[in-house]
Structure formats: structure tokens, C-alpha cells
Write an enzyme that holds these catalytic residues in place. Structure first.
Site, PDB file in Angstrom:
ATOM      1  N   CYS A 218       6.534   2.478   4.802  1.00  0.00           N
ATOM      2  CA  CYS A 218       6.047   1.195   5.314  1.00  0.00           C
ATOM      3  C   CYS A 218       4.294   0.666   5.159  1.00  0.00           C
ATOM      4  CB  CYS A 218       6.411   1.046   6.741  1.00  0.00           C
ATOM      5  SG  CYS A 218       8.170   0.930   6.684  1.00  0.00           S
ATOM      6  N   CYS A 372      -5.647   4.814  -5.163  1.00  0.00           N
ATOM      7  CA  CYS A 372      -4.717   3.859  -4.817  1.00  0.00           C
ATOM      8  C   CYS A 372      -5.096   3.711  -3.186  1.00  0.00           C
ATOM      9  CB  CYS A 372      -2.923   4.482  -4.677  1.00  0.00           C
ATOM     10  SG  CYS A 372      -3.193   6.182  -4.014  1.00  0.00           S
TER      11      CYS A 372
END
Length: 414
Positions: A218, A372
Site C-alpha cells: 500500500c 525508486c
């Protein structure tokens, strides 16, 4: 959503369409009595014939542990408290962060930086001072999970990672405890009740975790805040049914919810006779030594790729300041790139690198630097690049979060 949402592996076993219901006896005995204050407080329960005074006494006598006080734990704990569950245990080692407040409604602005377990306990006492709250401000691990679970009648699993999910399941099966499971991702949710004595366990449904990097968390993919309430309330509903012995719990059934389509569907889940844990001839008779290793957050290829090919955010800044000829690639998704980015980075999502689609976009005569959000996805992308012949490629340890922390704290973290 199908049966391959974020919290699932790529292969789901032992499911059938259709109904499968089971009625179970009450999980706990009723308490001796309800006080006048309790009768007033729980009057709307008491006048429901299926609950009544006896059902409320069972709730009063119940001990329920909620694993996690985050997205699912927040509504679960609040409604368990409001329902009059006598003792609520909270286990969570994390602290409240501003990004939690979009969905973790048990916490408020004044709780930022505070222990989640302590913050949740304070909210519970405000909702219902008649509830006894037990705080476990620690990480759940194989050394303490048995001892903690043994204190409770029922476990409500609000965890957000595979390693803890499998450990919760294994400990519950080994101790003969039922637990209510839920998972959420973006607009999709799932819920079920696992109780090996009466039906399947989590491993019957998902014998193996998904391959590392296949399913985003999430934190990487996001979650609609209100979805937590939708699934968390289902978990509490199932907990009340189990404790009071009413209705037909989701034992042997998987509830799948799609918030965009506003659709619920139930899938029958069969007990796997070959399950390594609860099957006819179990081979897993104790907790695993290393659940993190079993679930493998980072693939073996990625682990090998980052050896001697990892730089820090500070080193990246030094390279930029020195004018080193690098090609900085952000492998996150476009929505994340819109939130915050490292100056000079070109967006090429990880999926395009893994598929080979983006390889032609990458220069052969410049050193490629990948990043990232936290370093996991860039490690996967690095492995793919090295396999494609980009031997000098490196990635940034800690990703954009480390850049914010070490280089530019004015940028927003997420």
C-alpha cells in the site's frame, strides 16, 4: 478485483464459486452480569434477539487481540471497543506519521510521532472507558507471538505484509485460535475467517507468498482511505459473530470487495488436505525460523545485483555537483513522480524495464543510476538491467525517501 489483489499470491488454491456456510458455537462463555452502566450503553445490542443480554455478556468476557493499529486496526479497534469487547489487546511497534492520517482514523494530528499502540489505546478509552486495554508496544515475531496470542480468545489481523500474515496464521493454527483476516489495496479488499479446527487456514488459500516485487505494498501502490473502514467493519462483524456464536461466520468463505464497482462477492474456500500446516499429514509443525526469508521482499537476483552497485543519496548529490555524466532513472509510477522527484531524474516505470520495453531508451555511453521510493523496486530494475548488459548501472539506497532525509528535507515524503 479477482483473487490476485495486492495481498494475494499469483496462485490461489482450493477455491470454488458458490456458498459454503457454517454455524459455530460461541467462542467465549458469558460474563456473570452486566452493570447498569453497561445496560444503558449497550441497549441497542440488548434489544436484538440474536445478541441479547447473553450475547453482550459474552462480548464483555471476551479477549481480542488486534495485530496492528493502522488502516484496518483503526476501525476494528474502535468498533470492537464500542461493541463492548471486555479486553482489547493492541500490538504495534510503529509511531504515527502524518501520511497515516488519511486512513488510520484512530489517530489524530496531536498523535504524530506518538506510539501507535499508545495513541490507539487513548482513543479506545475515550470511546469506551469500560473496556480494558492491553498494550504490546513491540514488533510481533516468532519469539513472542505464541506467548502474546495465548492470552486472547480471538485474533484480528490488520497487518500489511506477507511475512507477518503467514506468522499470524501459523501461530493461530498451532495454538488452535481462530482469527479474522483482512487485506486492502487501492480500491480492493478481502476478508475471511481462518480457523483450522472448523475450516481452512490462510495457507490453504495461499500456500506460497507471491514472488518478490510482484505485488506492491500500500505504501507503493496506495489505498483509498475509506476502504479501511469497509473491510475493518467486516472484520469486526465477523469477530462479534464468533464471540457471541451468532450467524454464519466467513469460515470457508472469502469475501471480495471492489469499491469502484461497489460489488461484493463470496468465494468458497476448501480446506486443503495437503496443507503443510493444517492438512492430514502436516510437515510444518512449528513456527518457521525466518518468515522474512520465506516471503522474500527482495528477489535473489536483486540481492546479487546490488552488491557493489549501490550508492547513497549523498553520493548521488556529489556526483551531480561534480558534473558526472550519469543518466538518472526514476522507476516509480507516474502518480508518485508527480508527488515528488529527485532533480534531473527521468521517469521510466519499473514494469517497462522488466518487460524490456524501455531498454532502447537507455543510453549505452552513460552510467545509469536507478532510484525508486525506498530502494526495493530499483533493486529489481537493476537486476534486469545487469542481465541486459548494463554492467555499470547502480541504484540509490533508500530511494527518494533517503534523498529527502539526507539532501532536501523541504520536499514532501509520502
Amino acid at each position: 478485483m479477482g483473487t490476485s489483489a495486492s495481498d494475494n499470491g499469483p496462485v490461489v488454491h482450493h477455491i470454488d464459486p458458490g456458498e459454503s456456510t457454517v454455524s459455530l458455537p460461541p467462542l467465549v462463555e458469558p460474563a456473570a452480569e452486566l452493570t447498569v452502566d453497561e445496560i444503558r450503553r449497550y441497549s441497542r445490542h440488548l434489544i436484538i434477539p440474536d445478541v441479547g443480554v447473553t450475547g453482550q455478556k459474552r462480548l464483555k468476557n471476551a479477549r481480542v487481540l488486534c495485530v496492528g493499529a493502522g488502516g484496518l486496526g483503526s476501525p476494528a479497534l474502535m468498533y470492537l471497543a464500542a461493541a463492548g469487547v471486555g479486553t482489547l489487546g493492541i500490538i504495534d511497534f510503529d509511531t504515527v506519521d502524518e501520511s497515516n492520517l488519511q486512513r488510520q482514523i484512530i489517530h489524530g494530528v496531536s498523535d504524530i510521532g506518538r506510539s501507535k499502540a499508545e495513541s490507539a489505546a487513548a482513543s479506545i478509552r475515550e470511546i469506551n472507558p469500560l473496556v480494558n486495554v492491553e498494550i504490546h508496544n513491540t514488533a510481533l515475531d516468532r519469539d513472542n507471538v505464541r506467548e502474546i496470542f495465548a492470552e486472547y480468545d480471538l485474533i484480528v489481523d490488520g497487518t500489511d505484509n506477507f511475512a507477518t500474515r503467514y506468522m499470524v496464521n501459523d501461530a493461530a493454527v498451532l495454538l488452535g485460535k481462530p482469527y479474522v483476516w483482512g487485506s486492502i489495496y487501492r480500491f480492493d479488499g478481502q476478508a475471511s475467517v481462518f480457523w483450522a479446527e472448523h475450516g481452512p487456514c490462510y495457507r490453504c488459500l495461499y500456500p506460497e507468498p507471491p514472488p518478490p516485487g510482484m505485488v506492491p505494498s500500500c505504501a507503493e501502490g496506495g489505498v483509498l482511505g475509506v476502504l479501511c473502514a469497509s473491510i475493518g467493519s467486516i472484520q469486526v462483524n465477523e469477530a462479534i459473530k464468533l464471540l457471541a456464536g451468532i450467524g454464519e461466520p466467513l469460515v470457508g468463505r472469502l469475501m471480495v470487495y471492489d469499491a469502484l464497482e461497489m460489488s461484493y462477492r463470496k468465494i468458497k474456500v476448501r480446506k486443503d488436505p495437503n496443507c503443510v500446516l493444517c492438512g492430514e499429514n502436516p510437515t510444518l509443525t512449528d513456527l518457521m525460523e525466518d518468515y522474512e526469508d520465506f516471503c522474500g521482499a527482495v528477489s535473489v537476483e536483486a540481492q546479487e545485483a546490488v552488491v557493489d552497485a549501490t550508492i547513497t543519496a549523498s553520493e548521488l548529490k556529489e556526483w551531480q555537483d561534480a558534473g558526472k555524466d550519469i543518466f538518472l532513472v526514476d522507476v516509480r509510477e507516474p502518480a508518485e513522480y508527480e508527488i515528488v522527484r529527485i532533480p534531473g531524474a527521468t521517469l521510466i516505470p519499473k514494469g517497462e524495464i522488466l518487460s524490456g520495453e524501455a531498454l532502447s531508451k537507455l543510453p549505452q555511453d552513460r552510467q545509469i543510476v536507478l532510484h525508486c521510493k525506498s530502494g526495493v523496486r530499483s533493486a529489481d530494475a537493476l537486476a534486469a538491467l545487469k542481465a541486459a548488459g548494463f554492467r555499470d548501472a547502480v541504484h540509490v539506497q533508500g530511494g527518494v525517501l533517503s534523498w529527502i532525509k539526507q539532501i532536501d528535507p523541504s520536499l514532501p515524503a509520502y
